[in-house]
Design a protein around this motif. Structure first.
Motif, PDB file in Angstrom:
ATOM      1  N   PRO A  15      87.289  52.143 -33.400  1.00 38.66           N
ATOM      2  CA  PRO A  15      88.032  50.991 -32.888  1.00 38.66           C
ATOM      3  C   PRO A  15      89.379  51.399 -32.301  1.00 38.66           C
ATOM      4  CG  PRO A  15      87.183  50.573 -35.100  1.00 38.66           C
ATOM      5  CD  PRO A  15      86.991  52.038 -34.845  1.00 38.66           C
ATOM      6  N   ASP A  16      89.781  50.694 -31.254  1.00 38.86           N
ATOM      7  CA  ASP A  16      91.124  50.828 -30.690  1.00 38.86           C
ATOM      8  C   ASP A  16      91.809  49.474 -30.878  1.00 38.86           C
ATOM      9  OD1 ASP A  16      93.419  51.284 -29.299  1.00 38.86           O
ATOM     10  OD2 ASP A  16      92.472  51.685 -27.367  1.00 38.86           O
ATOM     11  N   PRO A  17      92.459  49.262 -32.030  1.00 36.69           N
ATOM     12  CA  PRO A  17      92.977  47.936 -32.362  1.00 36.69           C
ATOM     13  C   PRO A  17      93.938  47.372 -31.325  1.00 36.69           C
ATOM     14  CG  PRO A  17      93.042  49.378 -34.275  1.00 36.69           C
ATOM     15  CD  PRO A  17      92.701  50.237 -33.099  1.00 36.69           C
ATOM     16  N   GLY A  18      94.680  48.234 -30.675  1.00 42.57           N
ATOM     17  CA  GLY A  18      95.634  47.745 -29.689  1.00 42.57           C
ATOM     18  C   GLY A  18      94.990  47.179 -28.447  1.00 42.57           C
ATOM     19  N   ALA A  19      93.705  47.486 -28.238  1.00 41.08           N
ATOM     20  CA  ALA A  19      93.023  47.029 -27.027  1.00 41.08           C
ATOM     21  C   ALA A  19      91.856  46.101 -27.322  1.00 41.08           C
ATOM     22  CB  ALA A  19      92.535  48.233 -26.224  1.00 41.08           C
ATOM     23  N   GLY A  20      91.481  45.948 -28.586  1.00 45.93           N
ATOM     24  CA  GLY A  20      90.372  45.070 -28.929  1.00 45.93           C
ATOM     25  C   GLY A  20      89.022  45.578 -28.483  1.00 45.93           C
ATOM     26  N   ARG A  21      88.845  46.896 -28.476  1.00 51.02           N
ATOM     27  CA  ARG A  21      87.566  47.490 -28.081  1.00 51.02           C
ATOM     28  C   ARG A  21      87.445  48.836 -28.775  1.00 51.02           C
ATOM     29  NH1 ARG A  21      90.557  47.829 -22.855  1.00 51.02           N
ATOM     30  NH2 ARG A  21      91.685  49.804 -22.937  1.00 51.02           N
ATOM     31  N   THR A  22      86.337  49.508 -28.565  1.00 47.07           N
ATOM     32  CA  THR A  22      86.203  50.865 -29.075  1.00 47.07           C
ATOM     33  C   THR A  22      86.789  51.840 -28.063  1.00 47.07           C
ATOM     34  OG1 THR A  22      84.001  51.056 -28.096  1.00 47.07           O
ATOM     35  CG2 THR A  22      84.134  50.332 -30.407  1.00 47.07           C
ATOM     36  N   LEU A  85      96.292  70.620 -33.681  1.00 46.73           N
ATOM     37  CA  LEU A  85      95.599  69.834 -32.655  1.00 46.73           C
ATOM     38  C   LEU A  85      94.255  70.502 -32.391  1.00 46.73           C
ATOM     39  CD1 LEU A  85      98.584  69.283 -30.168  1.00 46.73           C
ATOM     40  CD2 LEU A  85      97.666  67.621 -31.807  1.00 46.73           C
ATOM     41  N   PRO A  86      93.192  70.021 -33.001  1.00 46.45           N
ATOM     42  CA  PRO A  86      91.886  70.661 -32.828  1.00 46.45           C
ATOM     43  C   PRO A  86      91.335  70.459 -31.417  1.00 46.45           C
ATOM     44  CG  PRO A  86      91.662  68.629 -34.072  1.00 46.45           C
ATOM     45  CD  PRO A  86      93.134  68.869 -33.914  1.00 46.45           C
ATOM     46  N   ASP A  87      90.399  71.296 -31.035  1.00 48.31           N
ATOM     47  CA  ASP A  87      89.712  71.122 -29.757  1.00 48.31           C
ATOM     48  C   ASP A  87      89.145  69.708 -29.676  1.00 48.31           C
ATOM     49  OD1 ASP A  87      90.258  73.792 -29.358  1.00 48.31           O
ATOM     50  OD2 ASP A  87      88.219  74.481 -29.751  1.00 48.31           O
ATOM     51  N   GLY A  88      89.323  69.066 -28.520  1.00 48.17           N
ATOM     52  CA  GLY A  88      88.859  67.708 -28.312  1.00 48.17           C
ATOM     53  C   GLY A  88      89.895  66.649 -28.630  1.00 48.17           C
ATOM     54  N   MET A  89      91.041  67.041 -29.185  1.00 54.65           N
ATOM     55  CA  MET A  89      92.054  66.085 -29.641  1.00 54.65           C
ATOM     56  C   MET A  89      92.594  65.223 -28.509  1.00 54.65           C
ATOM     57  SD  MET A  89      93.781  64.941 -32.212  1.00 54.65           S
ATOM     58  CE  MET A  89      95.242  63.949 -32.503  1.00 54.65           C
ATOM     59  N   TYR A  90      92.681  65.769 -27.311  1.00 50.98           N
ATOM     60  CA  TYR A  90      93.231  65.012 -26.187  1.00 50.98           C
ATOM     61  C   TYR A  90      92.143  64.268 -25.415  1.00 50.98           C
ATOM     62  CZ  TYR A  90      97.960  66.915 -26.677  1.00 50.98           C
ATOM     63  OH  TYR A  90      99.227  67.224 -27.128  1.00 50.98           O
ATOM     64  N   GLY A  91      90.967  64.180 -26.018  1.00 47.89           N
ATOM     65  CA  GLY A  91      89.880  63.438 -25.391  1.00 47.89           C
ATOM     66  C   GLY A  91      89.090  64.250 -24.391  1.00 47.89           C
ATOM     67  N   GLN A 131      98.547  57.063 -26.384  1.00 41.82           N
ATOM     68  CA  GLN A 131      99.735  56.920 -27.225  1.00 41.82           C
ATOM     69  C   GLN A 131      99.352  56.565 -28.658  1.00 41.82           C
ATOM     70  OE1 GLN A 131     103.390  56.630 -26.260  1.00 41.82           O
ATOM     71  NE2 GLN A 131     103.668  56.588 -28.467  1.00 41.82           N
ATOM     72  N   ARG A 132      98.478  55.577 -28.819  1.00 41.94           N
ATOM     73  CA  ARG A 132      98.076  55.173 -30.165  1.00 41.94           C
ATOM     74  C   ARG A 132      97.306  56.280 -30.877  1.00 41.94           C
ATOM     75  NH1 ARG A 132      97.486  50.200 -27.317  1.00 41.94           N
ATOM     76  NH2 ARG A 132      95.319  50.672 -26.785  1.00 41.94           N
ATOM     77  N   HIS A 133      96.462  56.964 -30.134  1.00 44.99           N
ATOM     78  CA  HIS A 133      95.667  58.049 -30.705  1.00 44.99           C
ATOM     79  C   HIS A 133      96.567  59.166 -31.235  1.00 44.99           C
ATOM     80  CE1 HIS A 133      92.417  60.922 -31.185  1.00 44.99           C
ATOM     81  NE2 HIS A 133      92.933  61.721 -30.272  1.00 44.99           N
ATOM     82  N   MET A 134      97.616  59.497 -30.497  1.00 41.95           N
ATOM     83  CA  MET A 134      98.504  60.576 -30.900  1.00 41.95           C
ATOM     84  C   MET A 134      99.480  60.151 -31.991  1.00 41.95           C
ATOM     85  SD  MET A 134      97.576  63.260 -29.321  1.00 41.95           S
ATOM     86  CE  MET A 134      98.989  64.290 -29.744  1.00 41.95           C
TER      87      MET A 134
END
Length: 218
Positions: A15-22, A85-91, A131-134
């Motif tokens: 979930p991405d609570p700030g956006a109301g979606r996954t 910061l593992p591989d994949g951390m920045y999407g 921003q929220r993810h980080m």
């Protein structure tokens, strides 16, 4: 160092609570990914089998089929942030080593292993989901100031990508606009925007957006 794929990564939707979606920004290493050409629009999904796009208004489609970010940059940010910061951390779908991604030219092609060819498309622009993810204060500003954005890639030749696959930069296109310049333009640098527009190297929607900005229309 040999330029290579260090890690191939797929989204773990959450979930991405700030956006109301996954969101699919949280990516984890897997033993391989299959890349293909999605349709032209954002809503046509990613170019990686089994990946996830939550924000279909701004992600996916042929211009944002695959995202790559370098391990060297993740290492630099580890020092800045004081955290792992593992591989994949920045999407990123591809965590690379030994290749300065931001020095690649827009529309430059890169051979991956023996089979796949990818093409530099547009820079990644940081967003509220990132921003929220980080969870870091002023993250969008800090990421922008660093100027190392990674790159979205089109899929020119589909196939399988595995960790360890070599990366070979192919012949450059007929202009000198690199990813750092394109990123600066996207983030409001008018001088960079003029260089990018004059080169006419971006996909139509991005070119027109910059042209309107320079004309004072947006």
């Amino acid at each position: 160092m040999l330029a290579r794929v260090r890690s191939t990564n797929l989204a773990v939707p959450r979930p991405d609570p700030g956006a109301g979606r996954t969101t699919g920004i949280d990516k984890r290493p897997v033993d391989r990914i299959e890349v293909f050409r999605p349709g032209p629009r954002y809503g046509d999904g990613p170019g990686v089998v089994g990946d996830h796009v939550g924000d279909t208004r701004h992600h996916g489609g042929e211009q944002k089929a695959v995202y790559a970010f370098s391990r060297e940059e993740l290492d630099w940010w580890e020092g800045e942030l004081g955290r792992g910061l593992p591989d994949g951390m920045y999407g990123e779908n591809l965590t690379t080593e030994g290749l300065d991604l931001e020095s690649l030219l827009v529309n430059q092609r890169v051979r991956v292993g023996d089979e796949v060819v990818l093409e530099v498309s547009v820079p990644r622009t940081p967003c509220a989901t990132f921003q929220r993810h980080m969870g870091e204060r002023a993250w969008v500003r800090r990421f922008t100031e660093r100027g190392r954005c990674g790159t979205y890639l089109r899929v020119a030749v589909p196939g399988t990508v595995r960790p360890g696959d070599p990366l070979e930069v192919l012949e450059p296109p007929a202009h000198d606009v690199d990813l750092r310049t394109a990123f600066a333009a996207a983030m409001g640098d008018d001088r960079a925007a003029r260089s990018v527009v004059d080169a006419g190297c971006l996909p139509t929607i991005y070119h027109e957006r910059l042209a309107r900005h320079l004309a004072g229309e947006g």
